[in-house]
Design an enzyme around this catalytic site. Structure first.
Site, PDB file in Angstrom:
ATOM      1  N   GLU A   1     -39.007   1.288 -25.298  1.00  0.00           N
ATOM      2  CA  GLU A   1     -38.017   1.272 -26.366  1.00  0.00           C
ATOM      3  C   GLU A   1     -37.146   0.017 -26.291  1.00  0.00           C
ATOM      4  OE1 GLU A   1     -38.103   5.584 -24.692  1.00  0.00           O
ATOM      5  OE2 GLU A   1     -38.486   3.547 -23.977  1.00  0.00           O
TER       6      GLU A   1
ATOM      7  N   HIS B   1     -38.216  -0.554 -20.242  1.00  0.00           N
ATOM      8  CA  HIS B   1     -38.790   0.559 -21.001  1.00  0.00           C
ATOM      9  C   HIS B   1     -39.349   0.089 -22.343  1.00  0.00           C
ATOM     10  CE1 HIS B   1     -36.316   3.837 -18.705  1.00  0.00           C
ATOM     11  NE2 HIS B   1     -36.998   3.038 -17.897  1.00  0.00           N
TER      12      HIS B   1
ATOM     13  N   CYS C   1     -34.822   7.695 -22.696  1.00  0.00           N
ATOM     14  CA  CYS C   1     -33.798   7.950 -21.685  1.00  0.00           C
ATOM     15  C   CYS C   1     -32.418   7.647 -22.289  1.00  0.00           C
ATOM     16  CB  CYS C   1     -34.042   7.086 -20.444  1.00  0.00           C
ATOM     17  SG  CYS C   1     -33.719   5.320 -20.694  1.00  0.00           S
TER      18      CYS C   1
ATOM     19  N   CYS D   1     -31.909   3.769 -23.069  1.00  0.00           N
ATOM     20  CA  CYS D   1     -32.664   3.339 -24.251  1.00  0.00           C
ATOM     21  C   CYS D   1     -32.075   3.947 -25.519  1.00  0.00           C
ATOM     22  CB  CYS D   1     -34.138   3.709 -24.114  1.00  0.00           C
ATOM     23  SG  CYS D   1     -35.023   2.653 -22.935  1.00  0.00           S
TER      24      CYS D   1
END
Length: 155
Positions: free
Chosen positions: A80, A78, A106, A109
């Site tokens: 992040e 991801h 999410c 993260c």
């Protein structure tokens, strides 16, 4: 004559949106910018780990036995997480920084962001469930949805 300028929030979100265009997962194009003292310290986007094949080239890696709403790409790192990994790799301090992200983080993260000392998360789009958002709030991280109506303005 005064010149109209976009706000810093809008500038950083625009950069996150541009970074999202580099995403290589076909399921969601996500970009993120980490800012401290009004300066960009690191950026990231969703994609495969370094030197691994990209979803654009080989397709997403999903567990097909799961319901569609529970499926996610197992290959993709991801945006992040990539922001935090880049900072760690190059010794960039993340404590007290603000994350601008095209999508709401999410849960996994959010855990990384909390442990990295991120103090604020600003996101543009809703994504997935609210577990990550709830976790950030419980940890005392300021979270806000970016207001498109405030795209212009100076600060």
């Amino acid at each position: 004559m005064a010149m109209d300028r976009i706000s810093r929030d809008a500038m950083f979100m625009d950069i996150a949106l541009t970074l999202a265009e580099r995403s290589t997962c076909t399921r969601a194009q996500v970009g993120a910018v980490l800012v401290r003292d009004n300066r960009i310290i690191t950026t990231g986007y969703a994609g495969a780990p370094s030197s691994m094949p990209h979803c654009l080239d080989v397709g997403c890696d999903v567990k097909s036995h799961l319901a569609p709403e529970d499926q996610h790409c197992l290959r993709t790192v991801h945006a992040e997480a990539n922001v935090i990994a880049f900072a760690a790799k190059y010794g960039i301090k993340t404590e007290g920084a603000t994350l601008y992200c095209t999508h709401r983080p999410c849960e996994n993260c959010s855990k990384l962001l909390i442990n990295a000392g991120i103090r604020e998360v600003i996101y543009l789009s809703e994504y997935g469930d609210r577990a990550g958002l709830d976790l950030l709030v419980r940890a005392g991280v300021r979270v806000r949805s970016f207001d498109r109506t405030l795209w212009n303005g100076s600060d």
